[in-house]
Scaffold this active site. Structure first.
Site, PDB file in Angstrom:
ATOM      1  N   ASP A  36       0.770  -1.193  -0.023  1.00 49.97           N
ATOM      2  CA  ASP A  36      -0.006   0.056  -0.099  1.00 49.97           C
ATOM      3  C   ASP A  36       0.864   1.228  -0.007  1.00 49.97           C
ATOM      4  OD1 ASP A  36      -2.187   1.821   0.660  1.00 49.97           O
ATOM      5  OD2 ASP A  36      -3.081   0.304   1.205  1.00 49.97           O
ATOM      6  N   ASP A  59       3.513   2.002  -4.831  1.00 48.45           N
ATOM      7  CA  ASP A  59       2.720   2.643  -5.469  1.00 48.45           C
ATOM      8  C   ASP A  59       2.418   1.685  -6.842  1.00 48.45           C
ATOM      9  OD1 ASP A  59       1.637   4.478  -7.532  1.00 48.45           O
ATOM     10  OD2 ASP A  59       2.720   6.080  -6.867  1.00 48.45           O
ATOM     11  N   VAL A  60       1.213   1.324  -7.185  1.00 44.94           N
ATOM     12  CA  VAL A  60       0.903   0.172  -7.960  1.00 44.94           C
ATOM     13  C   VAL A  60       1.115   0.895  -9.672  1.00 44.94           C
ATOM     14  CG1 VAL A  60      -0.561  -0.901  -6.592  1.00 44.94           C
ATOM     15  CG2 VAL A  60      -1.591   0.894  -8.163  1.00 44.94           C
ATOM     16  N   ASN A  82      -6.247  -5.156  -5.663  1.00 40.98           N
ATOM     17  CA  ASN A  82      -7.348  -4.502  -4.927  1.00 40.98           C
ATOM     18  C   ASN A  82      -7.042  -2.838  -4.920  1.00 40.98           C
ATOM     19  OD1 ASN A  82      -9.578  -4.261  -2.838  1.00 40.98           O
ATOM     20  ND2 ASN A  82      -7.740  -3.369  -1.723  1.00 40.98           N
ATOM     21  N   TYR A 151     -14.491   5.560 -14.113  1.00 34.65           N
ATOM     22  CA  TYR A 151     -14.521   4.377 -13.282  1.00 34.65           C
ATOM     23  C   TYR A 151     -14.926   3.254 -14.045  1.00 34.65           C
ATOM     24  CZ  TYR A 151     -15.380   1.471  -9.294  1.00 34.65           C
ATOM     25  OH  TYR A 151     -15.328   0.298  -8.056  1.00 34.65           O
ATOM     26  N   LYS A 155     -12.806  -0.190 -15.038  1.00 38.02           N
ATOM     27  CA  LYS A 155     -12.936  -1.481 -14.270  1.00 38.02           C
ATOM     28  C   LYS A 155     -13.590  -2.296 -15.423  1.00 38.02           C
ATOM     29  CE  LYS A 155     -12.286  -0.757  -9.831  1.00 38.02           C
ATOM     30  NZ  LYS A 155     -11.170  -1.575  -9.394  1.00 38.02           N
ATOM     31  N   THR A 188     -17.020   1.198   2.459  1.00 33.87           N
ATOM     32  CA  THR A 188     -15.949   1.116   2.697  1.00 33.87           C
ATOM     33  C   THR A 188     -15.372   2.823   2.683  1.00 33.87           C
ATOM     34  OG1 THR A 188     -15.118   1.004   0.651  1.00 33.87           O
ATOM     35  CG2 THR A 188     -15.271  -1.133   1.867  1.00 33.87           C
TER      36      THR A 188
END
Length: 251
Positions: A36, A59-60, A82, A151, A155, A188
């Site tokens: 993360d 950092d993805v 995720n 988004y 996705k 969340t």
């Protein structure tokens, strides 16, 4: 102990869905890497879980950081992509910079995670049982919404990356499965961030609830339960599948 002996690598693992999956994986006997950008949250979670968990800053969006993170892992049996964000806005409202930022995290991050984990999952010790990649998409990757153009697109891309990887791995005999989870609205911190972008958060929250025939938002534990199945050997004949955990939203 359905994940005993497995090493699981979870991006965005410090909070929200990631934290729920990390906790369930540890409870099922796995050793977990919490990856993360939130160092404080990740280190606190690792400390809470003890020897079964450790934190890696990641950092993805950055390929070199992925390579460095995997380099310190002896093997990876389960990868959960995720980490993600949600940009609120229609085609008229979202800027090019916002679209690129969404794709950098939600799409490029998944691409890099899947691409560079292959050598770690093809090791003999792992191949005998089979590796598992779990990509977090969304119900919005199946059914678009007018106010989530960036988004939606990101996705949807995650869903097709998943299927392409699943076919490639199967055709090459790599022993790696790749599946996607498509949650509905789950309560969340990311939902709170989306609501904060709205002029009328309560109305937006009500619309989220109304879009789920089951009549409520989902919980992180309900997503984590599916992730445990996909991470375990129980799902050995499952690859390229979409798991829609969305309260009936995409029916």
């Amino acid at each position: 102990m359905r994940l005993a002996g497995k090493t699981c690598f979870v991006t965005g693992g410090a909070s929200g869905l990631g934290e729920a999956m990390v906790r369930r994986f540890v409870a099922e006997g796995a050793e977990v890497v919490i990856a993360d950008i939130d160092r404080d949250g990740g280190e606190a979670l690792a400390a809470d879980l003890g020897a079964a968990a450790r934190f890696i800053s990641l950092d993805v969006r950055e390929e070199e950081q992925w390579l460095a993170a995997y380099a310190i892992c002896e093997r990876v049996d389960v990868l959960v992509n995720n980490a993600g964000i949600t940009t609120l806005g229609s085609i008229e409202e979202v800027t090019l910079a916002e679209l690129r930022h969404e794709f950098d995290i939600d799409v490029i991050g998944v691409f890099l995670g899947c691409k560079h984990v292959i050598p770690k999952m093809r090791q003999p010790a792992t191949a005998a049982r089979g590796g598992s990649i779990i990509n977090l998409s969304s119900m919005c990757g199946v059914r678009a919404q007018g106010n989530l153009v960036a988004y939606n697109a990101a996705k949807a891309a995650v869903g097709h990356i998943t299927k392409s990887c699943a076919l490639h791995f199967a055709e090459r005999g790599y022993g790696i499965r790749c599946n996607s989870i498509h949650p509905g609205a789950i309560h969340t911190p990311i939902i709170d961030k989306v609501l904060a972008q709205s002029d009328d958060p309560q109305a937006l929250l009500a619309s989220f609830v109304a879009s789920h025939p089951i009549g409520r938002l989902g919980t992180p534990d309900e997503i984590a339960a599916v992730a445990v199945y996909l991470a375990s050997d129980e799902s050995g004949f499952t690859t390229g599948a979409e798991f829609r955990i969305d309260g009936g939203s995409t029916l």
